[in-house]
Structure formats: C-alpha cells, structure tokens
Design an enzyme around this catalytic site. Structure first.
Site, PDB file in Angstrom:
ATOM      1  NE  ARG A 153      -9.512   9.488  -6.552  1.00 37.22           N
ATOM      2  CZ  ARG A 153     -10.787   9.291  -6.901  1.00 37.22           C
ATOM      3  NH1 ARG A 153     -11.785   9.781  -6.163  1.00 37.22           N
ATOM      4  NH2 ARG A 153     -11.087   8.596  -7.966  1.00 37.22           N
ATOM      5  CB  SER A 202      -3.606   8.403 -10.213  1.00 37.05           C
ATOM      6  OG  SER A 202      -4.178   7.516 -11.138  1.00 37.05           O
ATOM      7  CD  GLU A 272      -5.498  10.267  -6.740  1.00 37.14           C
ATOM      8  OE1 GLU A 272      -5.778  10.683  -7.885  1.00 37.14           O
ATOM      9  OE2 GLU A 272      -5.747   9.115  -6.349  1.00 37.14           O
TER      10      GLU A 272
HETATM   11  C1  LIG Z   1      -1.672   0.352  -7.491  1.00 34.89           C
HETATM   12  C2  LIG Z   1      -2.474   1.454  -6.843  1.00 34.89           C
HETATM   13  C3  LIG Z   1      -3.696   1.815  -7.395  1.00 34.89           C
HETATM   14  C4  LIG Z   1      -4.468   2.817  -6.805  1.00 34.89           C
HETATM   15  N1  LIG Z   1      -5.675   3.139  -7.354  1.00 34.89           N
HETATM   16  C5  LIG Z   1      -6.450   4.068  -6.747  1.00 34.89           C
HETATM   17  C6  LIG Z   1      -7.746   4.381  -7.288  1.00 34.89           C
HETATM   18  O1  LIG Z   1      -8.196   3.814  -8.280  1.00 34.89           O
HETATM   19  N2  LIG Z   1      -8.501   5.318  -6.654  1.00 34.89           N
HETATM   20  C7  LIG Z   1      -8.043   5.963  -5.538  1.00 34.89           C
HETATM   21  O2  LIG Z   1      -8.783   6.802  -4.987  1.00 34.89           O
HETATM   22  N3  LIG Z   1      -6.806   5.707  -5.017  1.00 34.89           N
HETATM   23  C8  LIG Z   1      -6.020   4.775  -5.596  1.00 34.89           C
HETATM   24  N4  LIG Z   1      -4.783   4.510  -5.075  1.00 34.89           N
HETATM   25  C9  LIG Z   1      -4.270   5.316  -3.961  1.00 34.89           C
HETATM   26  C10 LIG Z   1      -4.563   4.762  -2.554  1.00 34.89           C
HETATM   27  O3  LIG Z   1      -4.738   3.361  -2.592  1.00 34.89           O
HETATM   28  C11 LIG Z   1      -5.794   5.421  -1.918  1.00 34.89           C
HETATM   29  O4  LIG Z   1      -5.646   6.817  -1.828  1.00 34.89           O
HETATM   30  C12 LIG Z   1      -6.050   4.872  -0.515  1.00 34.89           C
HETATM   31  O5  LIG Z   1      -7.321   5.307  -0.086  1.00 34.89           O
HETATM   32  C13 LIG Z   1      -4.996   5.286   0.516  1.00 34.89           C
HETATM   33  O6  LIG Z   1      -5.234   4.533   1.709  1.00 34.89           O
HETATM   34  P1  LIG Z   1      -4.056   4.176   2.712  1.00 34.89           P
HETATM   35  O7  LIG Z   1      -4.646   3.514   3.877  1.00 34.89           O
HETATM   36  O8  LIG Z   1      -2.965   3.450   2.016  1.00 34.89           O
HETATM   37  O9  LIG Z   1      -3.579   5.641   3.124  1.00 34.89           O
HETATM   38  P2  LIG Z   1      -2.089   6.220   3.177  1.00 34.89           P
HETATM   39  O10 LIG Z   1      -1.507   6.193   1.819  1.00 34.89           O
HETATM   40  O11 LIG Z   1      -1.320   5.596   4.255  1.00 34.89           O
HETATM   41  O12 LIG Z   1      -2.415   7.738   3.564  1.00 34.89           O
HETATM   42  C14 LIG Z   1      -3.023   8.611   2.623  1.00 34.89           C
HETATM   43  C15 LIG Z   1      -3.448   9.888   3.364  1.00 34.89           C
HETATM   44  O13 LIG Z   1      -4.511   9.561   4.272  1.00 34.89           O
HETATM   45  C16 LIG Z   1      -4.158   9.939   5.596  1.00 34.89           C
HETATM   46  N5  LIG Z   1      -4.724   8.946   6.500  1.00 34.89           N
HETATM   47  C17 LIG Z   1      -4.563   7.595   6.463  1.00 34.89           C
HETATM   48  N6  LIG Z   1      -5.260   7.023   7.455  1.00 34.89           N
HETATM   49  C18 LIG Z   1      -5.873   8.026   8.124  1.00 34.89           C
HETATM   50  C19 LIG Z   1      -6.731   8.072   9.264  1.00 34.89           C
HETATM   51  N7  LIG Z   1      -7.079   6.965   9.942  1.00 34.89           N
HETATM   52  N8  LIG Z   1      -7.192   9.282   9.683  1.00 34.89           N
HETATM   53  C20 LIG Z   1      -6.833  10.405   9.028  1.00 34.89           C
HETATM   54  N9  LIG Z   1      -6.021  10.438   7.962  1.00 34.89           N
HETATM   55  C21 LIG Z   1      -5.542   9.255   7.522  1.00 34.89           C
HETATM   56  C22 LIG Z   1      -2.625   9.942   5.607  1.00 34.89           C
HETATM   57  O14 LIG Z   1      -2.117  10.789   6.632  1.00 34.89           O
HETATM   58  C23 LIG Z   1      -2.331  10.482   4.205  1.00 34.89           C
HETATM   59  O15 LIG Z   1      -2.456  11.892   4.186  1.00 34.89           O
HETATM   60  C24 LIG Z   1      -3.986   3.494  -5.642  1.00 34.89           C
HETATM   61  C25 LIG Z   1      -2.754   3.113  -5.089  1.00 34.89           C
HETATM   62  C26 LIG Z   1      -2.013   2.098  -5.672  1.00 34.89           C
HETATM   63  C27 LIG Z   1      -0.711   1.689  -5.037  1.00 34.89           C
END
Ligand SMILES: Cc1cc2nc3c(=O)[nH]c(=O)nc-3n(C[C@H](O)[C@H](O)[C@H](O)COP(=O)(O)OP(=O)(O)OC[C@H]3O[C@@H](n4cnc5c(N)ncnc54)[C@H](O)[C@@H]3O)c2cc1C
Length: 287
Positions: A153, A202, A272
């Site tokens: 992560r 998580s 996380e």
């Molecule tokens: C129901 C649910 C289940 C989930 N299950 C999992 C799972 O099984 N495994 C898992 O790993 N995660 C899981 N997640 C968490 C999440 O979906 C992941 O971490 C996902 O990769 C975040 O992507 P996002 O685009 O929403 O990023 P955001 O939540 O918008 O941002 C997360 C971080 O990434 C940074 N970021 C985003 N885009 C960029 C970019 N272009 N350049 C640089 N930094 C950036 C942001 O600044 C922030 O620090 C879950 C979430 C939910 C709601």
C-alpha cells in the site's frame, strides 16, 4: 481545464464527508498540469481512500481528467491517471488479456492505484507496472518501476510527483483462471465487507502476520460510534458513514481504534487511508 471554488469534498469522496475546497481544478492535459504545478497543494483521485477535514482544503486541489488508453507493442497498455479501475479492467479483458486481478473490486483511478500500490489477496499493482509518467518540480518525466520503492500500500512515488499515466505489462495466458479467482474473490468481499454504506475500505494496513480488523475487534470496538460514523459490525477495519457523519466523526473512530489497539494490544497500526488537509495535532496525532 475547469476550475471551481467551494466544491465540497463530501460530494466527491467515498466517505461522503469533508468541507469545501478553496480552489479545485479538473486538469485535462499534461501541459495544464505543468503550468498549475507550483500552486498545487492536494491531489484527488476518485476519493476512495482519503479523509479531509470538515473545514475543507485550503489552496488548490486538482483532479486529473486524463482517461485515455493506448495499446503498446507486447501486450502493454498506457492508461491515463484519471481512468477508473473498472473501465481499465473491462478494456483489458475485452482484449483477451489479464494480469490486473489485483484491482478487481478496488474503486478508484489508475493514479490512485499507483500512488497507493493498491491490491488485494490476488496481488498488487506493483507486479504489473512497467513505468509511471507524471509531473513534479522537475517537469514531466517517466519513471521505470524498478526505480520506485513500492511496497504494501505504498507507491514509492517521489515527493510531490503527480501521476499522469501508468504503463502496465499484461499477458494472454491464464485468462480463464484469473476470471475464476476474481469471481471467487468478489463474492468473498461481498460476504465480508459492509459495501452498502459509504466507507473508504480498510482504514489501517494489516500489520505483519496479523489483521487490523481482528485487532480492532479484539479490543471491543466493533460497532463503536462517534456521531454518524461507526466501526463496522461486519468488518472492524471499515468505518462506515451511517448517514450524517462528519469528517470529525470519522476521525474520532480512526483515532479511537488506533489508540485502543496501541494501548490494549501493543500494536501501533499504520493508516492505509490518506489524511489530507490541516488537522490539529490533538485531533490527529500522526499528522
Ligand atoms: C469499498 C472500498 C473497498 C476498497 N478496497 C480496497 C482494496 O481491496 N485494496 C486496496 O488497495 N484499496 C482498497 N480501497 C481503497 C481505494 O479504493 C484505493 O486505495 C484506490 O487505489 C484509491 O484510488 P483513488 O483514485 O480513489 O485515490 P484517492 O482516494 O483520491 O487518493 C488516494 C491517495 O492517492 C493520491 N493520488 C491520487 N491520484 C494521484 C495521482 N494522479 N498522482 C499522485 N497521487 C495521487 C492522493 O493524493 C491520495 O494521497 C477500497 C476503498 C473502498 C471505498
């Protein structure tokens, strides 16, 4: 580029909490990103893994609308950072390719997946990543996977690096086997996770050899509430918004779980979820 003022995070993030963004820009090209870069304070992907305060975010927040995909020789795919994982997976599968099982059921964008090294029991993004492209104070550049210290992560991106695209190395063999594993995995998630209420998945990373959810449950916090936020009865590493939670309510659950597990189980959990914004240290000691 589209620019807004006062757009509320509660409308964009998965937890449905958080206040207004002072300035918010939807960036449509790498050139626009380079131009805006010196002013950027916060990066938003799809908001599925972050918590920002009720007071909102000061300064400029950007989200990337870069969603294009391009097939490269050798079953490689370049995908824009703003592309949703669900769209990415369906494009890969339509080509008869596989390799991205680690993103099945993970909401969010390509940029967020790389920044977080997202993954599941089926693997993590680092395993299929060839390179990332993006912008930082040095301008636009591409960084090969080998130069990123990615781990559980943790995308290992250089400080301030904004991902604009990722190149994935996919494969043809094992497609049917991967489909079966993904189906099984998605069924398990539906049975064990509270997917009917807003959450960010998580909240804490699993410590080596253990599970954050088990630890939180072991200190008696399943069902613990602060206002409209609740440590899920179904999975204690999820904090759910039961309807009218504020960011402070969610943070109160996070902090209580973190303190209680530290004090009663002797384990210091690592979040996380990414905590953005300016939180007073007495509210969030890990700022
Ligand atoms: C129901 C649910 C289940 C989930 N299950 C999992 C799972 O099984 N495994 C898992 O790993 N995660 C899981 N997640 C968490 C999440 O979906 C992941 O971490 C996902 O990769 C975040 O992507 P996002 O685009 O929403 O990023 P955001 O939540 O918008 O941002 C997360 C971080 O990434 C940074 N970021 C985003 N885009 C960029 C970019 N272009 N350049 C640089 N930094 C950036 C942001 O600044 C922030 O620090 C879950 C979430 C939910 C709601």
């Amino acid at each position: 580029m589209q620019q807004f003022s006062g757009e509320r995070l509660s409308k964009l993030g998965y937890w449905r909490v958080g206040g207004p963004m002072e300035d918010f820009a939807l960036v449509e090209s790498v050139e626009e990103l380079v131009e805006l870069y010196p002013k950027i304070r916060w990066i938003l992907g799809n908001g599925s893994n972050l918590l920002a305060p009720d007071q909102g975010l000061a300064g400029l927040t950007v989200r990337l609308s870069l969603k294009e995909t391009e097939w490269l020789p050798g079953d490689r795919l370049r995908a824009g950072a703003g592309l949703l994982n669900t769209v990415l997976l369906s494009r890969v599968s339509r080509q008869g390719l596989c390799g991205l099982a680690s993103l099945a059921g993970v909401p969010g964008t390509v940029g967020g997946a790389v920044a977080m090294n997202a993954g599941t029991a089926l693997g993590e993004v680092a395993e299929v990543l060839e390179a990332v492209e993006g912008v930082d104070a040095r301008g636009f550049r591409s960084i090969p996977r080998e130069e990123l210290p990615m781990h559980y992560r943790e995308g290992g991106l250089p400080e301030g690096f904004v991902v604009t695209a990722a190149i994935f190395r996919l494969r043809r063999e094992g497609l049917e086997e991967e489909r079966q594993k993904v189906n099984h995995h998605l069924q398990r998630r539906m049975a064990t996770q509270p997917l009917d209420l807003p959450s960010c998945g998580s909240v804490f990373r699993n410590p080596p050899g253990d599970h954050a959810g088990r630890l939180i449950e072991s200190v008696g916090l399943k069902g613990w509430r602060s206002g409209g936020a609740c440590i899920s009865e179904r999975h204690a590493n999820f904090i759910v918004n039961t309807g009218d939670a504020t960011a402070n309510d969610v943070m109160s659950c996070i902090r209580t779980a973190w303190e209680r597990v530290r004090d009663h189980a002797g384990v210091v959990l690592v979040p996380e979820v990414r905590v953005l914004g300016d939180w007073p240290v007495e509210v969030w000691p890990l700022v």
